[in-house]
Design a protein around this motif. Structure first.
Motif, PDB file in Angstrom:
ATOM      1  N   SER A 173      15.916 119.400 -46.646  1.00  0.00           N
ATOM      2  CA  SER A 173      16.130 118.162 -47.511  1.00  0.00           C
ATOM      3  C   SER A 173      16.726 118.820 -48.881  1.00  0.00           C
ATOM      4  O   SER A 173      17.184 118.085 -49.651  1.00  0.00           O
ATOM      5  CB  SER A 173      15.182 117.178 -47.676  1.00  0.00           C
ATOM      6  N   ASP A 174      16.699 120.329 -48.969  1.00  0.00           N
ATOM      7  CA  ASP A 174      16.886 120.553 -50.268  1.00  0.00           C
ATOM      8  C   ASP A 174      18.536 120.751 -50.194  1.00  0.00           C
ATOM      9  O   ASP A 174      19.172 121.710 -49.665  1.00  0.00           O
ATOM     10  CB  ASP A 174      16.480 121.871 -50.490  1.00  0.00           C
ATOM     11  N   GLU A 175      19.143 120.230 -51.230  1.00  0.00           N
ATOM     12  CA  GLU A 175      20.764 120.051 -51.044  1.00  0.00           C
ATOM     13  C   GLU A 175      21.205 121.225 -51.764  1.00  0.00           C
ATOM     14  O   GLU A 175      22.391 121.576 -51.621  1.00  0.00           O
ATOM     15  CB  GLU A 175      21.119 118.764 -51.675  1.00  0.00           C
ATOM     16  N   GLN A 176      20.519 122.024 -52.445  1.00  0.00           N
ATOM     17  CA  GLN A 176      21.146 123.440 -53.037  1.00  0.00           C
ATOM     18  C   GLN A 176      21.287 124.341 -51.807  1.00  0.00           C
ATOM     19  O   GLN A 176      22.460 125.089 -51.786  1.00  0.00           O
ATOM     20  CB  GLN A 176      20.043 124.223 -53.970  1.00  0.00           C
ATOM     21  N   ILE A 177      20.655 124.398 -50.724  1.00  0.00           N
ATOM     22  CA  ILE A 177      20.880 125.043 -49.662  1.00  0.00           C
ATOM     23  C   ILE A 177      21.509 124.359 -48.333  1.00  0.00           C
ATOM     24  O   ILE A 177      22.379 124.731 -47.696  1.00  0.00           O
ATOM     25  CB  ILE A 177      19.592 125.800 -48.949  1.00  0.00           C
ATOM     26  N   TRP A 178      21.013 123.065 -48.035  1.00  0.00           N
ATOM     27  CA  TRP A 178      21.612 122.414 -46.729  1.00  0.00           C
ATOM     28  C   TRP A 178      22.359 121.476 -47.173  1.00  0.00           C
ATOM     29  O   TRP A 178      22.185 120.571 -48.284  1.00  0.00           O
ATOM     30  CB  TRP A 178      20.355 122.018 -46.052  1.00  0.00           C
ATOM     31  N   PHE A 179      23.292 121.100 -46.327  1.00  0.00           N
ATOM     32  CA  PHE A 179      24.181 120.001 -46.193  1.00  0.00           C
ATOM     33  C   PHE A 179      24.318 119.265 -45.107  1.00  0.00           C
ATOM     34  O   PHE A 179      24.823 119.562 -44.240  1.00  0.00           O
ATOM     35  CB  PHE A 179      25.577 120.570 -46.380  1.00  0.00           C
ATOM     36  N   ILE A 180      23.488 118.142 -45.072  1.00  0.00           N
ATOM     37  CA  ILE A 180      22.904 117.211 -43.744  1.00  0.00           C
ATOM     38  C   ILE A 180      23.973 115.995 -44.049  1.00  0.00           C
ATOM     39  O   ILE A 180      24.232 115.613 -43.009  1.00  0.00           O
ATOM     40  CB  ILE A 180      21.644 117.034 -43.797  1.00  0.00           C
ATOM     41  N   LYS A 181      23.710 115.338 -45.167  1.00  0.00           N
ATOM     42  CA  LYS A 181      24.212 113.931 -45.203  1.00  0.00           C
ATOM     43  C   LYS A 181      25.707 114.012 -44.967  1.00  0.00           C
ATOM     44  O   LYS A 181      26.337 114.672 -45.965  1.00  0.00           O
ATOM     45  CB  LYS A 181      23.844 113.107 -46.520  1.00  0.00           C
ATOM     46  N   GLU A 182      26.373 113.210 -44.161  1.00  0.00           N
ATOM     47  CA  GLU A 182      27.795 113.132 -43.981  1.00  0.00           C
ATOM     48  C   GLU A 182      28.449 114.256 -43.530  1.00  0.00           C
ATOM     49  O   GLU A 182      29.572 114.695 -44.123  1.00  0.00           O
ATOM     50  CB  GLU A 182      28.404 112.492 -45.194  1.00  0.00           C
ATOM     51  N   ASN A 183      27.785 115.159 -43.130  1.00  0.00           N
ATOM     52  CA  ASN A 183      28.315 116.278 -42.582  1.00  0.00           C
ATOM     53  C   ASN A 183      28.930 116.235 -41.093  1.00  0.00           C
ATOM     54  O   ASN A 183      28.366 115.839 -40.047  1.00  0.00           O
ATOM     55  CB  ASN A 183      27.370 117.563 -42.426  1.00  0.00           C
ATOM     56  N   PRO A 184      30.354 116.408 -41.156  1.00  0.00           N
ATOM     57  CA  PRO A 184      30.758 115.806 -39.819  1.00  0.00           C
ATOM     58  C   PRO A 184      30.529 116.758 -38.753  1.00  0.00           C
ATOM     59  O   PRO A 184      30.560 116.359 -37.554  1.00  0.00           O
ATOM     60  CB  PRO A 184      32.422 116.399 -40.061  1.00  0.00           C
ATOM     61  N   TYR A 185      29.892 118.109 -39.101  1.00  0.00           N
ATOM     62  CA  TYR A 185      29.609 118.557 -37.809  1.00  0.00           C
ATOM     63  C   TYR A 185      28.371 118.258 -37.096  1.00  0.00           C
ATOM     64  O   TYR A 185      28.249 118.534 -35.793  1.00  0.00           O
ATOM     65  CB  TYR A 185      29.049 120.143 -38.371  1.00  0.00           C
ATOM     66  N   LEU A 186      27.882 117.391 -37.982  1.00  0.00           N
ATOM     67  CA  LEU A 186      26.167 116.679 -37.112  1.00  0.00           C
ATOM     68  C   LEU A 186      26.777 115.389 -36.397  1.00  0.00           C
ATOM     69  O   LEU A 186      25.664 114.683 -35.639  1.00  0.00           O
ATOM     70  CB  LEU A 186      25.480 116.478 -38.311  1.00  0.00           C
ATOM     71  N   ALA A 187      28.153 115.112 -36.312  1.00  0.00           N
ATOM     72  CA  ALA A 187      28.568 113.701 -35.507  1.00  0.00           C
ATOM     73  C   ALA A 187      28.105 113.659 -34.348  1.00  0.00           C
ATOM     74  O   ALA A 187      27.333 112.459 -34.024  1.00  0.00           O
ATOM     75  CB  ALA A 187      29.900 113.365 -35.742  1.00  0.00           C
ATOM     76  N   PRO A 188      28.165 114.580 -33.347  1.00  0.00           N
ATOM     77  CA  PRO A 188      27.595 114.484 -31.899  1.00  0.00           C
ATOM     78  C   PRO A 188      26.202 114.121 -31.944  1.00  0.00           C
ATOM     79  O   PRO A 188      25.728 113.278 -31.382  1.00  0.00           O
ATOM     80  CB  PRO A 188      28.126 115.756 -31.211  1.00  0.00           C
TER      81      PRO A 188
END
Lengths: 204, 326
Positions: A173-188
């Motif tokens: 959940s650390d946004e300095q390193i991880w981009f989770i929310k609204e990341n198109p790669y995670l759509a499937p």
């Protein structure tokens, strides 16, 4: 939301899915190791031989069974997406589960591919630096001293950006390193989860 | 596994169970599950004997002598064989503190030889002595029954006595001898140790030592049969678990005894797994089972069988195998 048991290969899968569900649906998944929580399967191929009792108990207890595994790459010891899908489809009828194969239920790969695609812009910049560093080490015959593995690289990113040597647990959940929310790669993956999770209102 | 040992067990209308079954039973069976799920009741049902009076006497002795269900003439405890019809095949009434009715329904067992056993209608051959009951209650410490076991099963043979004392070294490495003293009105068991001058009453030994002695004696008098042990870990220090397991499992193997053992203790399960990984114990893995008893949402109780590999994998990964509600 129905009760569910989530079968994964290892603790990294479990940590990632818990954070993802929290970020996307604001839902806290139990980290309990058992029916109604997570079952670690110690790799693919152990569903029936090692975990049949958990599938039966979970189904009898009224839980939905979800399996998350790496599609892996087709070679002597692992399956690749098509083979994995075929294998799990047969087992799913017997053990009563739905499944998703990392990274996108379409290609060969694994959770690490997802995580590489979830690095923040800043973390990706560090990756560029590390690539140069690893290239240099290899030229000098020292590549083995600090092998270019995903987990090594993420440790070094965390060390650079968070000022910690090695975190006890990776914090997705650390946004300095991880981009989770609204990341198109995670759509499937999120499309798959949408069948089982609904967003819960935030308490703000 | 001995051909008389059970491979399948089903009980209907017994205490809290409408129907309960255990599949793929091995020689060394652990039974785990939440409190009040019925683990001890399963052990009681396993006291089953084709000779009806043997079974009822065993069961009632366990209830009254070991589980201390008190007598009360106003509220009898009732046992039926059959499905509680108007005219049951068999009926016995005992007295109990609170109103409690125990209905024994159909019991079907399948042995390794494939033979089906069913309750016989005839009643004969009463077996009243509690030392003959193949059951080790969790709380029973030193008692006079140990004298009977010792005199009947152990001291008559030098080799059996030697093996018995050797097995006890697992928990008491300095033990040298066990003997019966007739100095007082009531005979007592004494133990001597290489590091002590005095010969001391066994009753002064720790709970774990007495427990192991009781289990070993029960194994010796139940050769080729089955033995039920309630809360097998009770009284055993965790550092002694490995030695305890090695001793109990090897004694059961040597005497062809099928074990059914309840526990809640995760360390007890871990050491059971670790002992079976030892070179001289690996052969026993194929006979090890863990039955997880679970109460389902509809109130019924079901058991889930794990063979050694599945059990060991769950322990190694930290997945719960000890039951409990969701």
């Amino acid at each position: 939301m129905k009760k569910m048991t989530i079968f994964v290969e290892n603790t990294t899968d479990m940590d990632f899915l818990r954070k993802l569900v929290k970020i996307i649906y604001n839902h806290d998944l139990s980290d309990q190791r058992g029916v109604g929580g997570f079952i670690l399967m110690s790799g693919a191929g152990n569903e029936k031989s090692q975990n049949k009792a958990y599938f039966e108990k979970s189904t009898d207890s009224g839980c939905v069974n979800l399996v998350f595994e790496d599609a892996d790459y087709k070679n002597n010891s692992t399956y690749g997406f098509e083979k994995q899908k075929e294998r799990l489809e047969k087992l799913a009828e017997e053990l009563n589960f739905d499944f998703f194969l990392f990274p996108n239920h379409q290609d060969d790969g694994n959770l690490e591919i997802i995580l590489e695609n979830c690095l923040s812009k800043r973390a990706s910049e560090i990756v560029a630096c590390l690539n140069v560093y690893h290239e240099c080490l290899e030229k000098k015959g020292l590549g083995h001293k600090n092998p270019k593995t995903y987990h090594n690289r993420w440790n070094m990113i965390e060390s650079a950006l968070l000022d910690i040597k090695k975190p006890e647990k990776r914090d997705f959940s650390d946004e300095q390193i991880w981009f989770i929310k609204e990341n198109p790669y995670l759509a499937p993956l999120i499309n798959f989860l949408d069948q089982y999770f609904t967003s819960e209102p935030s308490l703000k | 596994m001995h051909e008389k040992h059970l491979t399948y067990f089903k009980v209907e209308n017994f205490k809290r169970f409408d129907s309960f079954e255990m599949n793929d039973i091995g020689q060394f069976n652990l039974i785990v599950g939440d409190n009040n799920v019925g683990k001890t009741s399963v052990l009681e049902a396993l006291l089953f004997d084709k000779e009806t009076m043997n079974f009822t006497h065993r069961l009632l002795t366990v209830l009254f002598e070991f589980r201390k269900v008190a007598n009360n003439t106003q509220n009898p405890i009732k046992l039926f064989l059959g499905s509680k019809p108007e005219n049951p095949k068999f009926f016995i009434s005992y007295h109990n503190k609170e109103t409690e009715e125990i209905v024994l329904g159909k019991i079907v067992l399948r042995t390794a030889s494939g033979e089906n056993e069913r309750i016989a209608e005839e009643t004969y051959n009463t077996e009243t002595a509690k030392e003959k009951i193949p059951y080790v209650p969790f709380h029973l410490g030193y008692d006079q029954d140990l004298i009977t076991y010792y005199s009947k099963a152990i001291q008559k043979s030098r080799q059996v006595k030697k093996d018995f004392i050797f097995a006890l070294k697992a928990l008491v490495p300095t033990i040298e001898n066990v003997e019966i003293s007739l100095d007082s009105d009531t005979p007592i068991l004494l133990i001597s140790q290489t590091d002590k001058d005095e010969i001391l009453p066994l009753s002064l030994s720790g709970e774990g030592t007495i427990k192991l002695i009781r289990i070993l004696m029960k194994i010796l008098v139940n050769q080729g049969k089955r033995l039920m042990i309630d809360e097998v870990d009770a009284g055993v220090h965790y550092k002694k678990f490995k030695d305890f397991w090695r001793t109990v499992l090897l004694a059961a193997k040597e005497n062809d005894v099928q074990l059914f053992m309840t526990t809640h203790n995760i360390e007890c399960l871990q050491y059971f797994k670790e002992v079976l990984e030892e070179t001289e114990m690996i052969d026993l893995q194929k006979e090890a089972r863990c039955f997880e008893m679970v109460e389902l949402p509809n109130g019924s109780v079901k058991s889930y069988t794990r063979g050694y590999e599945e059990f060991a994998n769950a322990i190694d990964l930290g997945n719960n195998i000890r039951g409990g509600k969701l």
